[in-house]
Design a protein around this motif. Structure first.
Motif, PDB file in Angstrom:
ATOM      1  N   GLY A 122       0.798  -1.223   0.000  1.00  0.00           N
ATOM      2  CA  GLY A 122       0.000   0.000   0.000  1.00  0.00           C
ATOM      3  C   GLY A 122       0.825   1.264   0.000  1.00  0.00           C
ATOM      4  O   GLY A 122       0.267   2.368  -0.033  1.00  0.00           O
ATOM      5  N   GLY A 123       2.166   1.113   0.049  1.00  0.00           N
ATOM      6  CA  GLY A 123       3.027   2.289  -0.017  1.00  0.00           C
ATOM      7  C   GLY A 123       2.926   2.980  -1.364  1.00  0.00           C
ATOM      8  O   GLY A 123       2.532   2.383  -2.362  1.00  0.00           O
ATOM      9  N   ARG A 124       3.290   4.263  -1.405  1.00  0.00           N
ATOM     10  CA  ARG A 124       3.060   5.081  -2.596  1.00  0.00           C
ATOM     11  C   ARG A 124       4.360   5.465  -3.296  1.00  0.00           C
ATOM     12  O   ARG A 124       5.343   5.827  -2.634  1.00  0.00           O
ATOM     13  N   LEU A 125       4.333   5.366  -4.609  1.00  0.00           N
ATOM     14  CA  LEU A 125       5.425   5.826  -5.466  1.00  0.00           C
ATOM     15  C   LEU A 125       4.966   7.060  -6.233  1.00  0.00           C
ATOM     16  O   LEU A 125       3.862   7.085  -6.783  1.00  0.00           O
ATOM     17  N   ALA A 126       5.826   8.085  -6.292  1.00  0.00           N
ATOM     18  CA  ALA A 126       5.589   9.240  -7.158  1.00  0.00           C
ATOM     19  C   ALA A 126       6.927   9.658  -7.751  1.00  0.00           C
ATOM     20  O   ALA A 126       7.898   9.863  -7.016  1.00  0.00           O
ATOM     21  N   ALA A 127       6.972   9.736  -9.069  1.00  0.00           N
ATOM     22  CA  ALA A 127       8.236  10.031  -9.741  1.00  0.00           C
ATOM     23  C   ALA A 127       7.981  10.939 -10.934  1.00  0.00           C
ATOM     24  O   ALA A 127       6.889  10.960 -11.507  1.00  0.00           O
ATOM     25  N   ALA A 128       9.021  11.679 -11.315  1.00  0.00           N
ATOM     26  CA  ALA A 128       8.969  12.526 -12.500  1.00  0.00           C
ATOM     27  C   ALA A 128      10.085  12.128 -13.444  1.00  0.00           C
ATOM     28  O   ALA A 128      11.229  11.893 -13.011  1.00  0.00           O
ATOM     29  N   VAL A 129       9.762  12.038 -14.732  1.00  0.00           N
ATOM     30  CA  VAL A 129      10.761  11.780 -15.771  1.00  0.00           C
ATOM     31  C   VAL A 129      10.509  12.763 -16.906  1.00  0.00           C
ATOM     32  O   VAL A 129       9.418  13.323 -17.032  1.00  0.00           O
ATOM     33  N   TRP A 130      11.508  12.969 -17.740  1.00  0.00           N
ATOM     34  CA  TRP A 130      11.348  13.885 -18.856  1.00  0.00           C
ATOM     35  C   TRP A 130      10.487  13.284 -19.945  1.00  0.00           C
ATOM     36  O   TRP A 130      10.544  12.081 -20.219  1.00  0.00           O
ATOM     37  N   GLY A 131       9.707  14.151 -20.599  1.00  0.00           N
ATOM     38  CA  GLY A 131       8.993  13.767 -21.798  1.00  0.00           C
ATOM     39  C   GLY A 131       9.944  13.725 -22.983  1.00  0.00           C
ATOM     40  O   GLY A 131      11.176  13.779 -22.820  1.00  0.00           O
ATOM     41  N   PRO A 132       9.417  13.630 -24.205  1.00  0.00           N
ATOM     42  CA  PRO A 132      10.267  13.528 -25.394  1.00  0.00           C
ATOM     43  C   PRO A 132      11.242  14.686 -25.518  1.00  0.00           C
ATOM     44  O   PRO A 132      10.979  15.812 -25.077  1.00  0.00           O
ATOM     45  N   ALA A 133      12.385  14.409 -26.159  1.00  0.00           N
ATOM     46  CA  ALA A 133      13.467  15.396 -26.256  1.00  0.00           C
ATOM     47  C   ALA A 133      12.993  16.716 -26.840  1.00  0.00           C
ATOM     48  O   ALA A 133      13.349  17.797 -26.358  1.00  0.00           O
ATOM     49  N   GLY A 134      12.170  16.668 -27.873  1.00  0.00           N
ATOM     50  CA  GLY A 134      11.723  17.889 -28.507  1.00  0.00           C
ATOM     51  C   GLY A 134      10.764  18.705 -27.672  1.00  0.00           C
ATOM     52  O   GLY A 134      10.455  19.850 -28.020  1.00  0.00           O
ATOM     53  N   GLU A 135      10.285  18.126 -26.563  1.00  0.00           N
ATOM     54  CA  GLU A 135       9.329  18.823 -25.708  1.00  0.00           C
ATOM     55  C   GLU A 135       9.939  19.236 -24.375  1.00  0.00           C
ATOM     56  O   GLU A 135       9.218  19.668 -23.477  1.00  0.00           O
ATOM     57  N   ALA A 136      11.246  19.117 -24.236  1.00  0.00           N
ATOM     58  CA  ALA A 136      11.908  19.479 -22.977  1.00  0.00           C
ATOM     59  C   ALA A 136      13.103  20.387 -23.278  1.00  0.00           C
ATOM     60  O   ALA A 136      14.261  20.004 -23.105  1.00  0.00           O
ATOM     61  N   PRO A 137      12.829  21.617 -23.735  1.00  0.00           N
ATOM     62  CA  PRO A 137      13.938  22.480 -24.157  1.00  0.00           C
ATOM     63  C   PRO A 137      14.898  22.855 -23.045  1.00  0.00           C
ATOM     64  O   PRO A 137      16.063  23.149 -23.323  1.00  0.00           O
ATOM     65  N   VAL A 138      14.456  22.853 -21.800  1.00  0.00           N
ATOM     66  CA  VAL A 138      15.380  23.203 -20.721  1.00  0.00           C
ATOM     67  C   VAL A 138      16.532  22.210 -20.650  1.00  0.00           C
ATOM     68  O   VAL A 138      17.634  22.544 -20.200  1.00  0.00           O
ATOM     69  N   VAL A 139      16.318  20.996 -21.139  1.00  0.00           N
ATOM     70  CA  VAL A 139      17.371  19.981 -21.182  1.00  0.00           C
ATOM     71  C   VAL A 139      17.972  19.873 -22.581  1.00  0.00           C
ATOM     72  O   VAL A 139      19.194  19.861 -22.754  1.00  0.00           O
ATOM     73  N   GLY A 140      17.121  19.782 -23.590  1.00  0.00           N
ATOM     74  CA  GLY A 140      17.583  19.407 -24.914  1.00  0.00           C
ATOM     75  C   GLY A 140      18.011  20.530 -25.827  1.00  0.00           C
ATOM     76  O   GLY A 140      18.758  20.293 -26.783  1.00  0.00           O
ATOM     77  N   LEU A 141      17.579  21.768 -25.550  1.00  0.00           N
ATOM     78  CA  LEU A 141      17.836  22.855 -26.487  1.00  0.00           C
ATOM     79  C   LEU A 141      19.320  23.034 -26.824  1.00  0.00           C
ATOM     80  O   LEU A 141      19.676  23.129 -28.011  1.00  0.00           O
ATOM     81  N   PRO A 142      20.231  23.071 -25.848  1.00  0.00           N
ATOM     82  CA  PRO A 142      21.637  23.305 -26.201  1.00  0.00           C
ATOM     83  C   PRO A 142      22.212  22.224 -27.114  1.00  0.00           C
ATOM     84  O   PRO A 142      23.112  22.499 -27.918  1.00  0.00           O
ATOM     85  N   PHE A 143      21.698  21.013 -26.990  1.00  0.00           N
ATOM     86  CA  PHE A 143      22.280  19.913 -27.758  1.00  0.00           C
ATOM     87  C   PHE A 143      21.908  19.979 -29.235  1.00  0.00           C
ATOM     88  O   PHE A 143      22.521  19.299 -30.058  1.00  0.00           O
ATOM     89  N   ARG A 144      20.931  20.810 -29.578  1.00  0.00           N
ATOM     90  CA  ARG A 144      20.663  21.061 -30.995  1.00  0.00           C
ATOM     91  C   ARG A 144      21.861  21.745 -31.643  1.00  0.00           C
ATOM     92  O   ARG A 144      22.104  21.588 -32.844  1.00  0.00           O
ATOM     93  N   ALA A 145      22.618  22.508 -30.868  1.00  0.00           N
ATOM     94  CA  ALA A 145      23.834  23.150 -31.379  1.00  0.00           C
ATOM     95  C   ALA A 145      25.069  22.301 -31.139  1.00  0.00           C
ATOM     96  O   ALA A 145      25.995  22.288 -31.954  1.00  0.00           O
ATOM     97  N   ILE A 146      25.077  21.558 -30.032  1.00  0.00           N
ATOM     98  CA  ILE A 146      26.280  20.820 -29.651  1.00  0.00           C
ATOM     99  C   ILE A 146      26.466  19.547 -30.470  1.00  0.00           C
ATOM    100  O   ILE A 146      27.562  19.285 -31.004  1.00  0.00           O
ATOM    101  N   MET A 147      25.435  18.731 -30.589  1.00  0.00           N
ATOM    102  CA  MET A 147      25.615  17.396 -31.140  1.00  0.00           C
ATOM    103  C   MET A 147      26.112  17.377 -32.591  1.00  0.00           C
ATOM    104  O   MET A 147      26.974  16.558 -32.931  1.00  0.00           O
ATOM    105  N   PRO A 148      25.622  18.249 -33.476  1.00  0.00           N
ATOM    106  CA  PRO A 148      26.181  18.218 -34.826  1.00  0.00           C
ATOM    107  C   PRO A 148      27.683  18.484 -34.869  1.00  0.00           C
ATOM    108  O   PRO A 148      28.371  18.068 -35.798  1.00  0.00           O
ATOM    109  N   ARG A 149      28.184  19.164 -33.846  1.00  0.00           N
ATOM    110  CA  ARG A 149      29.603  19.500 -33.829  1.00  0.00           C
ATOM    111  C   ARG A 149      30.489  18.386 -33.271  1.00  0.00           C
ATOM    112  O   ARG A 149      31.697  18.379 -33.514  1.00  0.00           O
ATOM    113  N   VAL A 150      29.925  17.467 -32.497  1.00  0.00           N
ATOM    114  CA  VAL A 150      30.754  16.457 -31.832  1.00  0.00           C
ATOM    115  C   VAL A 150      30.525  15.041 -32.372  1.00  0.00           C
ATOM    116  O   VAL A 150      31.199  14.110 -31.942  1.00  0.00           O
ATOM    117  N   GLN A 151      29.591  14.874 -33.287  1.00  0.00           N
ATOM    118  CA  GLN A 151      29.307  13.541 -33.808  1.00  0.00           C
ATOM    119  C   GLN A 151      30.089  13.207 -35.061  1.00  0.00           C
ATOM    120  O   GLN A 151      30.134  12.045 -35.474  1.00  0.00           O
TER     121      GLN A 151
END
Length: 290
Positions: free
Chosen positions: A147-176
């Motif tokens: 009966g114990g309770r779990l509550a967790a948060a995870v990120w949605g899709p990359a394109g919908e989480a700009p606070v995380v993913g936005l910089p990598f739109r500039a970074i990844m093309p340069r390092v891949q």
């Protein structure tokens, strides 16, 4: 591409979070303008009561464990665990006046927590990084009382989480390089590994949770300007990424890169001049079945 073994994943994560711990300390209040709303939602979902025992998985600098400590009061107990010694030390300092809150370095396997020893399990942006996630979710179920309770948060899709993913739109093309690597396997740990609501529901159900719910919300992240967002990003860039930038660009301070990051942030500038970065979060909740 094979999934790395558990020890390798944990070692890399430890290095990553240790390398950005100082930046997180400096920019914590900026992040918490959006993060605090998610913490409140997790506490609403799990409803920790005075005297209860709470486990926070992946506490980082201390949230949501510290907020939960206020909810359970002096007679309660909160244990926050995190793989990063540097982040854990920050959390311990922040908990100096909350004796009911304790923080330990390690993960579920390292700490070998007793079965049925917690009333609530919380996690904010950590479950998707767990190696061998199916086993980890079963372990979370095991540490909860029936009966114990779990509550967790995870990120949605990359394109919908700009606070995380936005910089990598500039970074990844340069390092891949000219030939980007193949995408990671679906079970590989990563920021978007639990971005599919249906899969989250299935994984929690398979781990033994009942009354499972997955709610899609938008966390209200924002910063004062594109320049502030660039400074924030640079401070929180993991050492592994800066090493790739040095390899491909000669320096992690390449001005063209950071001008591009600022230009991307400009796309999110509001009428008042702030950069609004509302990001999709999946709120997961469930009850430990018997």
């Amino acid at each position: 591409m094979p999934v790395p073994d558990r020890a390798s994943v944990l070692d890399q994560q430890r290095q990553t979070w240790d390398s950005v711990s100082e930046g997180w300390q400096v920019w914590r209040e900026t992040f918490e303008r959006g993060g605090a709303a998610v913490t409140r939602a997790l506490l609403d979902l799990s409803a920790p009561r005075p005297g209860e025992r709470v486990l926070d998985v992946g506490s980082g600098c201390g949230e949501p464990a510290l907020s939960a400590a206020h909810a359970v009061g002096a007679d309660g107990r909160v244990l926050g665990i995190d793989i990063s010694p540097a982040m854990t030390e920050i959390a311990r300092r922040r908990a100096a006046d909350l004796p009911q809150a304790r923080f330990e370095v390690g993960d579920l396997v390292d700490l070998d927590l007793p079965e049925h020893s917690f009333d609530v399990v919380l996690s904010r942006w950590a479950l998707m990084f767990l190696p061998e996630r199916a086993a980890a979710l079963r372990a979370l179920h095991a540490v909860l009382v029936p009966g114990g309770r779990l509550a967790a948060a995870v990120w949605g899709p990359a394109g919908e989480a700009p606070v995380v993913g936005l910089p990598f739109r500039a970074i990844m093309p340069r390092v891949q390089g000219p030939t980007p690597p193949p995408p990671p396997p679906p079970d590989a740990p990563g920021p978007y590994a639990m971005a599919d609501p249906e899969r989250c529901h299935a994984e929690l159900t398979a781990a033994g949770f009942v009354d499972v719910r997955v709610e899609r919300v938008r966390a209200p992240f924002w910063v004062e300007s594109p320049e502030v967002f660039t400074a924030y990003t640079r401070a929180l860039l993991p050492e592994q990424v800066t090493a790739m930038l040095r390899e491909w660009l000669g320096s992690a301070d390449d001005p063209g890169l950071w001008a591009d990051v600022a230009a991307l942030a400009e796309e999110y500038r509001a009428a008042d001049g702030t950069v609004q970065l509302p990001s999709t979060v999946l709120l997961l909740s469930g009850v430990a079945g018997k």
